[in-house]
Design an enzyme around this catalytic site. Structure first.
Site, PDB file in Angstrom:
ATOM      1  N   GLY A   1      -5.592  -8.856  12.070  1.00 29.95           N
ATOM      2  CA  GLY A   1      -5.697  -9.948  11.209  1.00 29.95           C
ATOM      3  C   GLY A   1      -4.528 -10.089  10.315  1.00 29.95           C
TER       4      GLY A   1
ATOM      5  N   ASP B   1     -12.254  -1.557  11.730  1.00 25.74           N
ATOM      6  CA  ASP B   1     -13.318  -2.359  11.812  1.00 25.74           C
ATOM      7  C   ASP B   1     -13.594  -3.417  12.968  1.00 25.74           C
ATOM      8  OD1 ASP B   1     -11.136  -4.039  10.965  1.00 25.74           O
ATOM      9  OD2 ASP B   1     -12.238  -5.079   9.514  1.00 25.74           O
TER      10      ASP B   1
ATOM     11  N   GLY C   1      -7.630  -6.521  14.627  1.00 22.35           N
ATOM     12  CA  GLY C   1      -8.246  -7.742  14.866  1.00 22.35           C
ATOM     13  C   GLY C   1      -8.332  -8.307  16.445  1.00 22.35           C
TER      14      GLY C   1
END
Length: 353
Positions: free
Chosen positions: A67, A146, A115
């Site tokens: 990201g 994440d 990401g």
């Protein structure tokens, strides 16, 4: 064919193509890209002319390097909501990939981090090449692994997932195959022909039909995966019930790998290590959607409460001195009540899908 600034959407034959188009930024994801990808997947899920989807990155350096954390960090510094909105839309996109009802093929031809992992790992097929470099490096940045990392990492063999989560280890093709992160290995020079075969394939195009074509192009990797050589040590040292116990075990290790891994963990954000360990522990018994909701709680609290994210971005991406000053600086000084508070329900701000 639809052209947007950062994602190029097209259909050839019965294949929908998503091309990440930020090569100068190593195809790092923006919020708009996440929204575009989810919207397109929702449309293709209902389109009978689309049998499968291929996602790839422009250029020969990177599939997707993660990201755009510089923008997220700047938003957090400015006190606006853009960072939270980025994570919200990114996680909704991750869930859409996981639940996409048709074969989804990610071409991990180059750097695949953060990401970039989230837009590949949750699909049916992950094709690695000799240029693949896969990592979840968030503990270097004051974040957590994440994008569903708390879901897929605990489900890797043995303690490999926890090792990847805490260390940010950089895996190449052989390691990706060994850990089941990748489903196939295809030399980069063969990708164009492989895509052409998929485009020429008739409907119906289910997992079996797509899998046969990928299998036809898949080549064997003769070298041993580096992770295989240290697997027993990983499973031994990372089987302990706390980050502190893992570090103590490594410190007492009698070989160079244990000593170097011990030193490496001491460079990570202590807060990130604790949060990553606890998310990994909880995620082992949660669904993907539940993991994404948990991760959303954590990143919201990181943006609100923790200075380590801004410090990690400064040290790694802005000043590039690679000398972050973590707060707290030592694992022994971690407030475990504060760690637990990161997992509290967000009320009306909970992530929804």
């Amino acid at each position: 064919m639809t052209h947007t600034e950062d994602v190029i959407v097209s259909q050839r034959g019965h294949i929908g193509f998503l091309l990440l188009n930020r090569p100068k930024a190593l195809n790092a994801l923006t919020r708009d890209m996440c929204v575009t990808i989810k919207k397109q997947l929702d449309e293709w899920a209902m389109d009978d002319s689309v049998g499968a989807v291929i996602i790839e990155g422009e250029g020969d350096r990177s599939f997707c390097a993660g990201g755009d954390v510089l923008k997220v960090a700047q938003a957090a510094k400015d006190g606006d909501n853009e960072g939270r909105l980025f994570f919200r839309d990114e996680y909704r996109m991750n869930a859409a990939i996981f639940h996409f009802p048709k074969p989804y093929v990610a071409l991990l031809d180059g750097i695949t981090m953060g990401g970039g992992v989230g837009i590949s790992i949750h699909g049916r097929y992950r094709v690695t090449t000799e240029r693949t470099m896969f990592a979840m490096p968030e503990t270097n940045l004051g974040l957590i692994p994440d994008v569903g990392g708390s879901y897929f990492l605990p489900r890797l063999p043995g303690k490999l997932g926890l090792y990847l989560a805490l260390t940010g280890y950089r895996a190449r093709a052989a390691d990706c195959l060994y850990t089941n992160i990748a489903t196939h290995y295809v030399p980069s020079e063969a990708l164009t022909e492989m895509k052409a075969r998929l485009v020429e394939a008739p409907l119906p195009m289910g997992p079996a039909e797509v899998g046969v074509i990928l299998d036809d192009f898949s080549a064997k990797r003769e070298e041993q995966a580096p992770l295989a050589a240290i697997r027993q040590q990983i499973d031994t040292h990372f089987s302990h019930e706390s980050v502190g116990a893992i570090i103590d075990s490594l410190m007492a290790g009698s070989n160079e790998w244990a000593r170097e891994t011990y030193k490496d963990l001491l460079t990570k954000s202590p807060t990130s290590l604790e949060l990553s360990f606890e998310a990994h522990r909880r995620g082992a018994s949660l669904t993907l959607d539940q993991c994404l909701q948990m991760e959303y709680r954590i990143v919201n609290r990181i943006l609100e409460m923790d200075p380590d994210f801004l410090e990690g971005v400064r040290a790694i991406l802005i000043d590039k001195d690679r000398n972050p000053v973590w707060s707290p600086a030592r694992l022994a000084d971690i407030d475990h009540d504060a760690i637990a508070a990161h997992f509290d329900d967000l009320g009306e701000d909970e992530l929804t899908f």
